[in-house]
Design a protein around this motif. Structure first.
Motif, PDB file in Angstrom:
ATOM      1  N   THR A 173     -78.565 -25.800 -36.456  1.00  0.00           N
ATOM      2  CA  THR A 173     -79.628 -24.837 -36.758  1.00  0.00           C
ATOM      3  C   THR A 173     -80.454 -24.596 -35.510  1.00  0.00           C
ATOM      4  O   THR A 173     -80.533 -25.451 -34.621  1.00  0.00           O
ATOM      5  CB  THR A 173     -80.548 -25.349 -37.883  1.00  0.00           C
ATOM      6  N   GLN A 175     -84.341 -22.517 -34.455  1.00  0.00           N
ATOM      7  CA  GLN A 175     -85.522 -21.860 -35.000  1.00  0.00           C
ATOM      8  C   GLN A 175     -85.669 -20.474 -34.396  1.00  0.00           C
ATOM      9  O   GLN A 175     -85.655 -20.319 -33.177  1.00  0.00           O
ATOM     10  CB  GLN A 175     -86.775 -22.701 -34.713  1.00  0.00           C
ATOM     11  N   VAL A 176     -85.766 -19.466 -35.264  1.00  0.00           N
ATOM     12  CA  VAL A 176     -85.923 -18.087 -34.806  1.00  0.00           C
ATOM     13  C   VAL A 176     -87.175 -17.499 -35.435  1.00  0.00           C
ATOM     14  O   VAL A 176     -87.658 -17.963 -36.460  1.00  0.00           O
ATOM     15  CB  VAL A 176     -84.681 -17.233 -35.185  1.00  0.00           C
ATOM     16  N   GLU A 177     -87.691 -16.478 -34.788  1.00  0.00           N
ATOM     17  CA  GLU A 177     -88.894 -15.808 -35.272  1.00  0.00           C
ATOM     18  C   GLU A 177     -88.504 -14.785 -36.327  1.00  0.00           C
ATOM     19  O   GLU A 177     -87.648 -13.932 -36.107  1.00  0.00           O
ATOM     20  CB  GLU A 177     -89.601 -15.125 -34.092  1.00  0.00           C
ATOM     21  N   THR A 178     -89.117 -14.851 -37.505  1.00  0.00           N
ATOM     22  CA  THR A 178     -88.763 -13.954 -38.606  1.00  0.00           C
ATOM     23  C   THR A 178     -89.840 -12.922 -38.908  1.00  0.00           C
ATOM     24  O   THR A 178     -89.571 -11.977 -39.656  1.00  0.00           O
ATOM     25  CB  THR A 178     -88.482 -14.767 -39.882  1.00  0.00           C
ATOM     26  N   GLY A 179     -91.027 -13.057 -38.369  1.00  0.00           N
ATOM     27  CA  GLY A 179     -92.058 -12.061 -38.647  1.00  0.00           C
ATOM     28  C   GLY A 179     -93.440 -12.556 -38.262  1.00  0.00           C
ATOM     29  O   GLY A 179     -93.615 -13.706 -37.833  1.00  0.00           O
TER      30      GLY A 179
END
Length: 281
Positions: A173, A175-179
């Motif tokens: 996994t 971590q990505v920015e979603t909003g």
């Protein structure tokens, strides 16, 4: 004396660019056929490391925190996508050299020198081989070998053993920015109605008959007047600002399960027994 970088030292190493930024993980090590030394690595980038880009090892150094290369992270991201399948052609090799601004191989080099072999992700270098190293099977070579090749691509040694390999999914996994969520306040105007009790004075005429004329005193006929001041309350409106609520933003982690899938290859073993041909069972 500086020790030369060995392929097994590079496997799964973290790759840092010339400014110290992390690029990704080493996926595959490519060796020069003539020197058997690492010349290129592919770097796993993107979600779950599914993309691989070629990175030159010219001027690179292996340190405690990973492999430091002399190119920028943006260069690696924009590098030409080449599906080498374990072996770089002369055209592909020249294309990569030109992209990174490195000297291209001399035109007089032999095809063996021009081509680049690959060392496996977990196997190191196989002695005496000049072609492509096995993708996951250790030091078993797929180029020029001394054993007898089987029809499925494995290698049979003197003991008659065949090593069967297969690919497996390695899932992780990141971590990505979603909003973004912003908290702001603004002013609105609304009408309010409040009922307020008020009082006022009214005039009431009181009449009282006189029964004792002597006690009332002397009576005279003439004009007279009397003033009475009346009072009343009226509503008075004033406004004041008071705090009513405190609002803040917070985050919480929610764990959910997602299913990922991918295609993997594995080797199967076929047995061809010529001693049983023509016999009835």
């Amino acid at each position: 004396m500086v020790r030369a970088i060995q392929p097994q030292d590079l496997v799964d190493s973290t790759v840092m660019d010339n400014s110290g930024s992390k690029i990704g993980k080493v996926g595959t090590v490519y060796l020069a056929d003539d020197t058997k030394r690492p010349e290129w690595v592919t770097v796993k980038t993107g979600l779950f490391g599914q993309k691989e880009s070629f990175v030159p090892l010219s001027g690179a150094g292996l340190e405690k925190d990973g492999l430091h290369v002399q190119v920028a992270k943006d260069q690696v991201s924009d590098a030409p996508r080449i599906d080498a399948e374990g072996h770089l052609s002369e055209k592909e090799s020249v294309e990569l050299y030109k992209y990174y601004g490195l000297p291209t191989p001399r035109s007089g080099d032999s095809p063996t020198t021009q081509n680049r072999g690959r060392d496996a992700a977990a196997g190191g270098m196989a002695g005496g081989t000049t072609g492509r190293e096995a993708a996951t099977g250790g030091a078993a070579g797929r180029g020029r070998t001394t054993g007898q090749e089987t029809a499925k691509g494995g290698r049979r040694d003197a003991s008659g053993d065949v090593v069967r390999s297969e690919e497996r999914l390695r899932v992780g996994t990141e971590q990505v920015e979603t909003g973004h969520v912003r908290l702001r306040k603004y002013v609105v105007t609304e009408d309010q109605q409040v009922t307020v009790p008020v009082t006022h004075e009214e005039v009431r005429v009181e009449r009282e008959p006189i029964t004792d004329a002597k006690a009332a005193g002397r009576a005279e006929i003439g004009e007279a007047e009397q003033d009475v001041v009346l009072h009343a309350e009226k509503p008075v409106v004033q406004k004041e600002t008071v705090p009513v609520e405190r609002v803040r933003l917070g985050t919480e982690q929610v764990t959910e399960e997602q299913t990922v899938q991918g295609k993997v290859r594995k080797e199967q073993i076929d047995i061809d027994d010529d001693t049983r041909r023509g016999k009835k069972s």
